[in-house]
Design an enzyme around this catalytic site. Sequence first.
Site, PDB file in Angstrom:
ATOM      1  N   HIS A  42      40.767  14.487  76.282  1.00 24.17           N
ATOM      2  CA  HIS A  42      40.963  14.382  77.784  1.00 24.17           C
ATOM      3  C   HIS A  42      39.624  14.142  78.423  1.00 24.17           C
ATOM      4  O   HIS A  42      38.551  14.853  78.396  1.00 24.17           O
ATOM      5  CB  HIS A  42      41.369  15.776  78.345  1.00 24.17           C
ATOM      6  CG  HIS A  42      41.837  15.767  79.754  1.00 24.17           C
ATOM      7  ND1 HIS A  42      42.575  16.734  80.334  1.00 24.17           N
ATOM      8  CD2 HIS A  42      41.834  14.623  80.709  1.00 24.17           C
ATOM      9  CE1 HIS A  42      42.805  16.249  81.622  1.00 24.17           C
ATOM     10  NE2 HIS A  42      42.341  14.963  81.730  1.00 24.17           N
ATOM     11  N   ARG A  48      33.714  17.509  82.621  1.00 20.69           N
ATOM     12  CA  ARG A  48      33.510  19.013  82.264  1.00 20.69           C
ATOM     13  C   ARG A  48      33.288  18.836  80.922  1.00 20.69           C
ATOM     14  O   ARG A  48      32.546  20.081  80.519  1.00 20.69           O
ATOM     15  CB  ARG A  48      34.255  19.828  82.980  1.00 20.69           C
ATOM     16  CG  ARG A  48      35.639  19.795  82.476  1.00 20.69           C
ATOM     17  CD  ARG A  48      36.193  21.164  83.004  1.00 20.69           C
ATOM     18  NE  ARG A  48      36.793  21.070  84.255  1.00 20.69           N
ATOM     19  CZ  ARG A  48      37.973  21.479  84.896  1.00 20.69           C
ATOM     20  NH1 ARG A  48      38.362  22.322  84.338  1.00 20.69           N
ATOM     21  NH2 ARG A  48      38.091  21.095  86.045  1.00 20.69           N
ATOM     22  N   HIS A 213      50.551  22.498  75.762  1.00 16.86           N
ATOM     23  CA  HIS A 213      49.931  23.255  76.777  1.00 16.86           C
ATOM     24  C   HIS A 213      50.271  24.622  76.520  1.00 16.86           C
ATOM     25  O   HIS A 213      51.310  25.030  76.749  1.00 16.86           O
ATOM     26  CB  HIS A 213      50.145  22.861  78.353  1.00 16.86           C
ATOM     27  CG  HIS A 213      49.096  23.227  79.145  1.00 16.86           C
ATOM     28  ND1 HIS A 213      48.063  22.413  79.526  1.00 16.86           N
ATOM     29  CD2 HIS A 213      48.857  24.484  79.691  1.00 16.86           C
ATOM     30  CE1 HIS A 213      47.220  23.143  80.291  1.00 16.86           C
ATOM     31  NE2 HIS A 213      47.478  24.345  80.282  1.00 16.86           N
TER      32      HIS A 213
HETATM   33  N1  PXP Z   1      48.730  18.028  76.402  1.00 18.91           N
HETATM   34  C1  PXP Z   1      48.109  17.726  77.606  1.00 18.91           C
HETATM   35  C2  PXP Z   1      48.604  16.544  78.183  1.00 18.91           C
HETATM   36  C3  PXP Z   1      47.095  18.321  78.156  1.00 18.91           C
HETATM   37  O1  PXP Z   1      46.478  18.016  79.419  1.00 18.91           O
HETATM   38  C4  PXP Z   1      46.341  19.361  77.340  1.00 18.91           C
HETATM   39  C5  PXP Z   1      45.408  20.256  77.705  1.00 18.91           C
HETATM   40  O2  PXP Z   1      44.097  19.426  77.997  1.00 18.91           O
HETATM   41  C6  PXP Z   1      46.989  19.634  75.984  1.00 18.91           C
HETATM   42  C7  PXP Z   1      48.117  19.320  75.568  1.00 18.91           C
HETATM   43  C8  PXP Z   1      46.552  20.737  75.252  1.00 18.91           C
HETATM   44  O3  PXP Z   1      46.560  22.147  75.950  1.00 18.91           O
HETATM   45  P1  PXP Z   1      46.039  23.236  75.288  1.00 18.91           P
HETATM   46  O4  PXP Z   1      44.424  23.173  75.111  1.00 18.91           O
HETATM   47  O5  PXP Z   1      46.434  24.492  76.152  1.00 18.91           O
HETATM   48  O6  PXP Z   1      46.548  23.706  73.665  1.00 18.91           O
END
Ligand code: PXP
Length: 260
Positions: A42, A48, A213
Amino acid sequence: MYLGVNIDHIAVLREARKVADPDPLDALSICKRAGADQITIHLREDRRHMQDSDAKNIIALSSLPVNLECATEESMIDIACDLRPHRVTLVPEKREEVTTEGGLAVVGKQPKLTDAIQRLQKKEIEVSLFIDPSIEAVNASLNLGVEWIEFHTGKYANIYAMLYTNLSKTHHSIPELDLSRTVLKKMLKDELCNLRQLSCDAMELGLRVAAGHGLNMQNVTDIVEIETIEELNIGQSIVARSVYVGLEQAILDMKAKLIR
Ligand code: PXP
């Protein structure tokens, strides 16, 4: 089930000291060796964690497909079009948030979104939309002509944490509430049901479905049962476990959980 390993949190550790290590580029071969299917990063507007040079090098050098998450801002789409990862997942972004707290606003007229999608598709980049699990968001995504959607599982993960851990501080989409275990169990079941139904609906409409997420070694089990979800993108919990067991083992363990 495919696993996209989100390696942002390696860069979080580096940026904590503004030094050279750990370099997320070094994770690529480890991810591949451990059976990851995709690298997810990302590039946030506030930079950051991942920096432009990280995104550039990772996309250029990864032998696994790279899924670049970014906001719909024109400057971010310029970068994505230039770097041409195999997929771009469009996500909402607020500078003050700890992490991506909710899905993209896709319902209604979204000229900025339409423009971003068209620009990316012209460059033959697959587009995914990170959305909240609602039928309105699924239909809107279909109308926007994207190949993929990714359901935000933050609410599910949050209910799970409230039920099975002593987590009292939440930063996802449900507020801190003093709920009984019976109520939380019902909420968890409903959220899973919702994800199952919507994934099935989306697949029947011709969309490919990912989710992610807040998923970890515990709460991922019930999500894996949803056959119409093809792929999970998991970051924080894998990188957190890697501090103790190593990155390769953390990915191997998660990948084993994803076997159906
Ligand atoms: N999918 C997307 C679209 C996200 O923005 C994120 C977090 O950046 C994740 C998956 C992964 O989330 P986590 O770090 O909580 O596993």
